[in-house]
Design a protein around this motif. Structure first.
Motif, short mmCIF file in Angstrom:
data_model
loop_
_atom_site.label_atom_id
_atom_site.label_comp_id
_atom_site.label_asym_id
_atom_site.label_seq_id
_atom_site.Cartn_x
_atom_site.Cartn_y
_atom_site.Cartn_z
N MET A 148 -2.14 4.40 -2.93
CA MET A 148 -3.17 5.03 -2.10
C MET A 148 -3.22 6.52 -2.44
O MET A 148 -2.92 7.38 -1.62
N PHE A 149 -3.58 6.78 -3.69
CA PHE A 149 -3.66 8.14 -4.21
C PHE A 149 -5.09 8.34 -4.72
O PHE A 149 -5.73 7.39 -5.18
N LEU A 207 0.88 -1.17 0.00
CA LEU A 207 0.00 0.00 0.00
C LEU A 207 0.92 1.22 0.00
O LEU A 207 1.60 1.50 0.99
N PHE A 208 0.95 1.90 -1.14
CA PHE A 208 1.95 2.93 -1.38
C PHE A 208 1.30 4.32 -1.35
O PHE A 208 0.47 4.63 -2.22
N GLY A 209 1.65 5.12 -0.37
CA GLY A 209 1.06 6.45 -0.24
C GLY A 209 2.05 7.57 -0.46
O GLY A 209 3.27 7.34 -0.48
N HIS A 210 1.53 8.79 -0.58
CA HIS A 210 2.41 9.92 -0.81
C HIS A 210 3.29 10.20 0.40
O HIS A 210 4.47 10.49 0.26
N GLY A 211 2.69 10.10 1.60
CA GLY A 211 3.41 10.50 2.81
C GLY A 211 3.18 11.97 3.11
O GLY A 211 2.77 12.74 2.23
N ALA A 212 3.40 12.35 4.38
CA ALA A 212 3.19 13.74 4.80
C ALA A 212 4.00 13.97 6.06
O ALA A 212 4.49 13.03 6.70
N ARG A 213 4.14 15.24 6.42
CA ARG A 213 4.92 15.55 7.63
C ARG A 213 4.17 15.14 8.90
O ARG A 213 4.80 14.80 9.90
#
Lengths: 126, 126
Positions: B71-72, B9-15
């Protein structure tokens, strides 16, 4: 006075013009499920219109209750800080309209379940 | 040889560290629906691990078929250009493992429908 409801489907936006297509499909499905609700798209960056403009348009067209539904995978910095500030500014511009910000779509149980179903389908189809 | 399936499950990521919580919930739901599939999270930026590391871990643990599920909200520049390059590099590192990249979750009909249901629920609940 009659309540006139509206939704803003609010997405991040991207440079690729095709990026907004899923939001357009969600808009069509929402209109099919709730045809008495006005639905506009809006974007944080790269795409038009911005949130303020979408809200102003809906109010100009008679909306008295607007729900901003973030088309984001999760609550993050934008939705915790920038967007609430924009919603608060819109409330000050339009004191006759109630404006709420919902949680990101990705935080909803039904959406998480649909994502898991899709992932399972991706694995099982071959 | 037995096929051992895995999903990233590949997401952008965030702070914001809480940003990954919905991805963790999707992982739990996917494991509940398909308990013979290994499931790892991975991120494009801000969060760990990156895609290459998640794939290498799954292969080291015996995966022979990996599906990368983005996961976009939509297919955009990252998923059309950067991620395919990373997937191709992973294929070269692991010729014994089939690795596919699925369409973004937001492009799936079931997910779009769940998002529209959630938006309708947000409007109707008050």
């Amino acid at each position: 006075m009659t309540i006139r409801r509206a939704v803003v489907l609010f997405g991040h936006g991207a440079r690729d013009p095709e990026w907004a297509n899923p939001m357009r499909r969600v808009r069509e499905r929402l209109l099919a499920k709730a045809d008495d609700v006005a639905v506009e798209l809006a974007f944080l960056e790269f795409m038009q219109p911005p949130l303020a403009e979408a809200i102003d348009t809906l109010v100009a067209n008679g909306a008295t209750r607007i729900t901003v539904v973030p088309m984001f995978l999760a609550q993050g910095g934008h939705l915790k800080h920038d967007v609430p500030d924009q919603v608060e500014a819109a409330r000050r511009r339009h004191p006759g309209c109630r404006i709420d910000q919902a949680l990101a779509v990705g935080e909803a149980d039904g959406v998480a379940d649909a994502m898991a179903d899709y992932a399972r389908h991706c694995v099982e189809r071959d």
